[in-house]
Design a protein around this motif. Structure first.
Motif, short mmCIF file in Angstrom:
data_model
loop_
_atom_site.label_atom_id
_atom_site.label_comp_id
_atom_site.label_asym_id
_atom_site.label_seq_id
_atom_site.Cartn_x
_atom_site.Cartn_y
_atom_site.Cartn_z
N GLN A 29 0.68 -1.31 -0.19
CA GLN A 29 0.01 0.06 -0.04
C GLN A 29 0.78 1.19 -0.07
OE1 GLN A 29 -2.84 -0.70 3.03
NE2 GLN A 29 -3.63 -2.31 2.20
N SER A 30 0.73 2.23 -1.01
CA SER A 30 1.16 3.41 -1.15
C SER A 30 2.70 3.27 -0.88
CB SER A 30 0.44 4.48 -0.62
OG SER A 30 0.36 4.48 0.66
N SER A 46 0.74 0.79 -5.21
CA SER A 46 -0.12 -0.21 -4.42
C SER A 46 -0.60 -1.23 -5.65
CB SER A 46 -1.24 0.64 -3.90
OG SER A 46 -1.19 1.81 -3.05
#
Lengths: 298, 269
Positions: A29-30, A46
């Motif tokens: 995630q990010s 992501s």
């Protein structure tokens, strides 16, 4: 385990074998990564892998594909972002827990990354170092069950009888098979595969990709596979993620890859020009004689 | 093609180290002048040269008539002592230089350990063996013990530094693969680093064995035991026939060592 070790180039990912065992997922995630004070290599990428899902990661050189895999293993420390393996954030783990998490992420490397001067068996057994004590391993006293498993894996990847060969005697394809066996003996929950076909010829590339995807299906492993060869990615990965300058610019089924998306991932030069070097015969999926029009090989 | 041949031929010279012609001439002239002046500061005394030539004749006369017999007991004891010193010093130094060499490799250890290991290696290489030997002879008295310690100090610096360089040059990919499979630092060293540096390490150890034997003859001159001690004694007694015998034996030993290490290298690498 008992299947024919000789790969058949025609096998597709639809040819599923029985799948069992618990399901594991990986969610990135990010993710932000930069080397030193330089430009960021990943800026908020992501990707979520569902259990048993095989995802191909494509993108131009320098787009951050390898960095992404290495950051998941924390071989490069991410600046920020989360890496969730079955819900546990790897970026927050201390050293001992991190070692255990790394063990659960089997990695197959570009150019195989074997120890050339050691035997095939020793290289495979280095995959067990996460669970073997230092003195046992240093004296090459590996657990009998690990040795048995290593022999089984060598059979599975098609290297029967080569356990005592030194790795620098093997061909490129054979070396990558050793790398696959080494990753599998870790008992990974997820496979991270970095350019497995770099420096292999087209036919060998297809055999190696076939082997990797078959094994993922056999063992119910999710896999994230970096590929520079788009036709190969389309052929073996049901889902494709396109990375450009550290960001995800495409995430969808392989069938949705078209010229417009390739332009988005690789830039305008990817489409339209004759791309002879990309249209390798093994990767073109029998689309006739006039292929090589673009990066897809269509 | 035709258009290209019409073009004027271009000149190209490699760039010079000193661009300005004047500076270049000044520097070269200065160097030549200094060389000339320095040459005249060395006193050249014709009578001493003549005396030296007579002594050389005497010496080479003795060289042609090597005498192994008269001082054989001393020579044998000296040789055996040198061999023992060489063997002990090389093995101990190898054992010490492996941890130091790993510690002095930037790609393996954190900064402070790196700096400390490099410092130890630098100190052990700071002085020539002769100076170290004089120091240890003063500390431990005459005899082979001072010699062995001297050889160990020199060898650790040599082996440790070159080993560290070999470690820094290993292919990082397998190490990363080992890290990725959850291997500890120790396992990474045993499986990733040592197999890659092993051939180089054996090569260096064999080479150092060779150096240590020759070195043991040299440090004997300042009282650190071995064949060198026998050699000085023979020299100071003007027994050039024995000196010649000793020198021939040293050459023979170095040659034998060369053959043996060549064989070993073939098998080990």
């Amino acid at each position: 385990m008992g299947s024919d070790p000789q790969d058949r180039p025609g096998v597709r990912h639809e040819l599923g074998v029985s799948v069992s065992g618990p399901e594991h997922s990986l969610s990135i995630q990010s993710l932000h990564v930069r080397y030193g004070r330089g430009e960021p290599v990943l800026s908020g990428a992501s990707i979520a892998l569902a259990p048993k899902e095989i995802v191909g990661l494509i993108g131009a050189s320098g787009a951050g594909k390898s960095t992404l895999l290495r950051a998941v293993q924390r071989l490069v420390e991410p600046e920020s972002g989360e890496i969730l393996l079955d819900g546990v954030d790897l970026t927050k783990l201390a050293r001992t827990e991190l070692r255990d998490a790394r063990r659960r992420l089997g990695m197959i490397f570009q150019e195989h990354a074997l120890i050339e001067r050691l035997s095939v068996m020793e290289n495979v057994l280095t995959g067990t170092l996460g669970r073997t004590g230092f003195w046992q391993s240093a004296r090459r006293r590996f657990a009998p069950e690990d040795v048995t498993e290593a022999f089984g894996l060598l059979d599975r990847v098609g290297l029967t009888g080569l356990e005592d060969s030194r790795c620098d005697e093997l061909s490129g394809g054979q070396k990558q098979r050793v790398g696959i066996a080494r990753a599998l003996i870790q008992h990974p929950d997820v496979l991270l595969v970095d350019e497995p076909t770099a420096s292999l010829d087209p036919a060998t590339s297809v055999r190696i990709m076939t082997l990797i995807t078959e094994i993922c299906l056999e063992r119910g492993l999710a896999a994230l596979i970096n590929l520079h060869d788009v036709p190969l990615a389309r052929r073996f990965c049901p889902r494709i993620v396109g990375l450009k300058e550290g960001e995800v610019v495409f995430d969808g089924p392989a069938s949705a890859l078209d010229d417009e998306i390739l332009r988005r991932v690789y830039g305008d030069d990817a489409v339209g020009a004759p791309a002879g070097h990309q249209g390798s015969p093994a990767g073109t999926e029998g689309s006739g004689g006039t292929d090589g029009e673009n990066i897809l090989g269509r | 093609m035709a258009a290209e041949s019409d073009q004027q031929a271009q000149q190209w010279r490699p760039p010079r180290m000193i661009e300005s012609a004047t500076t270049r001439k000044l520097v070269l002239g200065g160097l030549a002048l200094y060389g000339l002046l320095a040459f005249f500061t060395v006193e050249i005394d014709p009578t001493r040269i003549a005396e030296g030539l007579t002594r050389a004749a005497e010496f080479f006369g003795g060289w042609l008539r090597p005498d192994f017999v008269t001082r054989w007991t001393d020579i044998r004891a000296g040789l055996l002592e040198s061999v023992a010193m060489t063997a002990v010093a090389t093995v101990v130094a190898l054992a010490l230089s492996i941890p130091l060499g790993l510690g002095a490799a930037r790609n393996l250890v954190p900064g402070p350990i790196y700096t400390a290991s490099r410092a130890v290696l630098a100190v052990s290489r700071a002085f020539h063996e002769i100076i170290v030997a004089i120091l240890f002879v003063a500390m431990f008295g005459f005899g082979p013990f001072a010699g062995v310690v001297t050889l160990i100090v020199g060898s650790v610096g040599f082996l440790g530094k070159l080993l560290a360089e070999a470690v820094e040059e290993v292919d990082p990919a397998p190490l990363e693969a080992l890290t990725a499979s959850g291997a500890t630092w120790g396992s990474r060293v045993v499986f990733g680093v040592l197999p890659q540096v092993m051939p180089r390490m054996w090569g260096l150890a064999l080479y150092r064995l060779d150096i240590n034997f020759r070195e043991s003859a040299v440090i004997g001159l300042v009282g650190a035991g071995g064949i060198g001690a026998t050699l000085t004694t023979a020299f100071s007694r003007y027994e050039f026939e024995s000196v010649s015998a000793i020198l021939i034996l040293i050459i023979g030993m170095v040659f034998v060592a060369e053959v043996i290490s060549g064989r070993l290298r073939q098998r080990l690498l």
